[in-house]
Write a protein that holds these residues in place. Structure first.
Motif, PDB file in Angstrom:
ATOM      1  N   GLU A   1      -7.850 -10.944  -1.488  1.00 31.54           N
ATOM      2  CA  GLU A   1      -7.010  -9.915  -2.088  1.00 31.54           C
ATOM      3  C   GLU A   1      -5.567 -10.174  -1.709  1.00 31.54           C
ATOM      4  O   GLU A   1      -5.275 -10.548  -0.564  1.00 31.54           O
ATOM      5  CB  GLU A   1      -7.439  -8.527  -1.589  1.00 31.54           C
ATOM      6  CG  GLU A   1      -6.653  -7.353  -2.156  1.00 31.54           C
ATOM      7  CD  GLU A   1      -5.447  -6.986  -1.309  1.00 31.54           C
ATOM      8  OE1 GLU A   1      -5.413  -7.334  -0.121  1.00 31.54           O
ATOM      9  OE2 GLU A   1      -4.514  -6.357  -1.855  1.00 31.54           O
ATOM     10  N   HIS A   2      -4.670 -10.004  -2.663  1.00 29.20           N
ATOM     11  CA  HIS A   2      -3.244 -10.177  -2.373  1.00 29.20           C
ATOM     12  C   HIS A   2      -2.460  -9.286  -3.316  1.00 29.20           C
ATOM     13  O   HIS A   2      -2.598  -9.399  -4.532  1.00 29.20           O
ATOM     14  CB  HIS A   2      -2.851 -11.648  -2.551  1.00 29.20           C
ATOM     15  CG  HIS A   2      -1.582 -12.011  -1.849  1.00 29.20           C
ATOM     16  ND1 HIS A   2      -1.121 -13.300  -1.765  1.00 29.20           N
ATOM     17  CD2 HIS A   2      -0.668 -11.248  -1.187  1.00 29.20           C
ATOM     18  CE1 HIS A   2       0.020 -13.318  -1.082  1.00 29.20           C
ATOM     19  NE2 HIS A   2       0.306 -12.079  -0.730  1.00 29.20           N
ATOM     20  N   THR A   3      -1.676  -8.398  -2.754  1.00 24.75           N
ATOM     21  CA  THR A   3      -0.946  -7.432  -3.564  1.00 24.75           C
ATOM     22  C   THR A   3       0.525  -7.392  -3.178  1.00 24.75           C
ATOM     23  O   THR A   3       0.858  -7.108  -2.026  1.00 24.75           O
ATOM     24  CB  THR A   3      -1.537  -6.016  -3.385  1.00 24.75           C
ATOM     25  OG1 THR A   3      -2.911  -6.041  -3.755  1.00 24.75           O
ATOM     26  CG2 THR A   3      -0.798  -5.003  -4.237  1.00 24.75           C
ATOM     27  N   HIS A   4       1.385  -7.664  -4.132  1.00 24.19           N
ATOM     28  CA  HIS A   4       2.824  -7.471  -3.950  1.00 24.19           C
ATOM     29  C   HIS A   4       3.280  -6.374  -4.905  1.00 24.19           C
ATOM     30  O   HIS A   4       2.692  -6.173  -5.966  1.00 24.19           O
ATOM     31  CB  HIS A   4       3.596  -8.757  -4.224  1.00 24.19           C
ATOM     32  CG  HIS A   4       3.514  -9.745  -3.102  1.00 24.19           C
ATOM     33  ND1 HIS A   4       4.263 -10.890  -3.042  1.00 24.19           N
ATOM     34  CD2 HIS A   4       2.768  -9.735  -1.963  1.00 24.19           C
ATOM     35  CE1 HIS A   4       3.990 -11.551  -1.936  1.00 24.19           C
ATOM     36  NE2 HIS A   4       3.072 -10.880  -1.264  1.00 24.19           N
ATOM     37  N   CYS A   5       4.316  -5.657  -4.500  1.00 23.67           N
ATOM     38  CA  CYS A   5       4.772  -4.549  -5.329  1.00 23.67           C
ATOM     39  C   CYS A   5       6.286  -4.549  -5.456  1.00 23.67           C
ATOM     40  O   CYS A   5       7.004  -5.094  -4.624  1.00 23.67           O
ATOM     41  CB  CYS A   5       4.295  -3.213  -4.756  1.00 23.67           C
ATOM     42  SG  CYS A   5       4.820  -2.928  -3.069  1.00 23.67           S
TER      43      CYS A   5
ATOM     44  N   GLY B   1       7.494  -5.135  -1.694  1.00 21.17           N
ATOM     45  CA  GLY B   1       7.042  -6.030  -0.637  1.00 21.17           C
ATOM     46  C   GLY B   1       5.582  -6.394  -0.804  1.00 21.17           C
ATOM     47  O   GLY B   1       5.030  -6.330  -1.901  1.00 21.17           O
ATOM     48  N   HIS B   2       4.984  -6.766   0.323  1.00 19.10           N
ATOM     49  CA  HIS B   2       3.560  -7.119   0.370  1.00 19.10           C
ATOM     50  C   HIS B   2       2.818  -5.872   0.826  1.00 19.10           C
ATOM     51  O   HIS B   2       3.136  -5.291   1.844  1.00 19.10           O
ATOM     52  CB  HIS B   2       3.381  -8.282   1.352  1.00 19.10           C
ATOM     53  CG  HIS B   2       1.963  -8.630   1.685  1.00 19.10           C
ATOM     54  ND1 HIS B   2       1.390  -9.828   1.311  1.00 19.10           N
ATOM     55  CD2 HIS B   2       1.013  -7.951   2.360  1.00 19.10           C
ATOM     56  CE1 HIS B   2       0.136  -9.860   1.752  1.00 19.10           C
ATOM     57  NE2 HIS B   2      -0.115  -8.726   2.398  1.00 19.10           N
ATOM     58  N   TYR B   3       1.808  -5.465   0.063  1.00 25.88           N
ATOM     59  CA  TYR B   3       1.054  -4.258   0.389  1.00 25.88           C
ATOM     60  C   TYR B   3       0.099  -4.529   1.542  1.00 25.88           C
ATOM     61  O   TYR B   3      -0.735  -5.440   1.468  1.00 25.88           O
ATOM     62  CB  TYR B   3       0.270  -3.798  -0.837  1.00 25.88           C
ATOM     63  CG  TYR B   3      -0.546  -2.557  -0.599  1.00 25.88           C
ATOM     64  CD1 TYR B   3      -0.056  -1.304  -0.936  1.00 25.88           C
ATOM     65  CD2 TYR B   3      -1.802  -2.640  -0.011  1.00 25.88           C
ATOM     66  CE1 TYR B   3      -0.802  -0.162  -0.693  1.00 25.88           C
ATOM     67  CE2 TYR B   3      -2.549  -1.507   0.227  1.00 25.88           C
ATOM     68  CZ  TYR B   3      -2.047  -0.274  -0.105  1.00 25.88           C
ATOM     69  OH  TYR B   3      -2.774   0.859   0.137  1.00 25.88           O
TER      70      TYR B   3
HETATM   71 ZN    ZN Z   1       2.022 -11.421   0.313  1.00 19.46          ZN
END
Ligand code: ZN
Length: 283
Positions: free
Chosen positions: A233-237, A245-247
């Motif tokens: 899982e990888h989430t940026h917003c 940023g990175h969640y």
């Molecule tokens: Zn990241």
């Protein structure tokens, strides 16, 4: 115009000749079946959950402001590079190009979103990248709507900026978890999404900030690693109020609300997989 695009194609095709590409087809359940599974399981994590199959909202409108209307049409995931290129030490040879990735995943002209590392080769800094890229095709020029966030050396806070305000290329570096499609409208299941919490292996060099809603997040996740050593899982917003940023996790579990539009991918591509691997830094 077409001749110009063809020339660009030649230029951007250089980097990935050495990069390996592996392909793995996913089982894609019917959306109605998937919605039922998610509805049941998410009840374990959220007070209120509503999962249904809906038309994709117009993603060219606020708050998304993407260059396409949807995330449908030949959906696929590309895992490029990996955490072993970032740590323990940065591998400065690992630079990539979105237009090339689109060809490597057999979808030239793909619309690509997700989470990754900014192109240090152009920005000259280490920054988180929120890719939003319409890659080039015979019909459309490439368009880069990506954001990047970096620590502000002046005050230790952070800065969220549009990448196209600094550079004109379509690069990124080290690693990325990407969702690619034809950018068409369509039906994804809609649901309140559950963030995967870390096991608190907080690296000292990470900076954590509490940031305000509303945020537009671009999660890419897989339910099972078929043995590829994937980042699950990888989430940026990003936002329109200068934060992003990175969640990692939410700080207001009693009041937080998530509205998610997701589409199951049909295929996974793993590009330039690290040969030497480890298990840390995956949160
Ligand atoms: Zn990241």
């Amino acid at each position: 115009m077409i001749r110009e695009l063809a020339a660009d194609t030649e230029a951007t095709a250089e980097i990935p000749k050495m990069a390996s590409v592996e392909k793995f087809p996913f089982h894609v359940p019917h959306l109605e079946e998937l919605a039922g599974v998610l509805q049941n399981e998410l009840k374990n994590n959220f007070a209120d959950v509503q999962v249904s199959v809906v038309d994709c909202p117009d993603l060219s409108k606020e708050p998304y402001t993407f260059p396409v209307k949807g995330i449908c049409g030949k959906p696929r995931i590309a895992e490029v590079g990996g955490v072993p290129y970032l740590m323990p030490l940065v591998n400065q040879e690992k630079v990539y190009d979105m237009n090339t990735v689109a060809k490597q995943i057999d979808l030239p002209g793909a619309f690509i979103i997700g989470a990754g590392e900014s192109p240090f080769q152009t920005l000259g800094i280490n920054a988180e990248f929120k890719p939003i890229v319409q890659t080039q095709s015979d019909h459309k020029p490439a368009m880069n709507g990506s954001y990047f966030a970096q620590i502000n050396p002046a005050d230790g806070g952070y800065l969220l900026e549009k990448y196209s305000g600094k550079c004109n290329d379509f690069g990124f570096a080290l690693l990325a978890n990407l969702f690619a499609s034809e950018g068409q409208p369509g039906k994804p299941p809609e649901f309140s999404s559950c963030p995967l919490n870390s096991d608190e292996d907080v690296n000292n060099w990470l900076h954590f900030f509490e940031i305000k809603a509303p945020l537009v997040c671009q999660p890419v996740f897989v339910s099972r690693d078929p043995g590829f050593d994937l980042q699950l899982e990888h989430t940026h917003c990003f936002s329109h109020h200068g934060e992003g940023g990175h969640y990692h996790y939410d700080t207001t579990p009693d009041t937080v609300e998530y509205l998610g539009y997701f589409l199951p991918a049909e295929v996974l591509y793993q590009i330039d997989k690290p040969k030497d691997t480890h298990t840390f830094g995956r949160d």
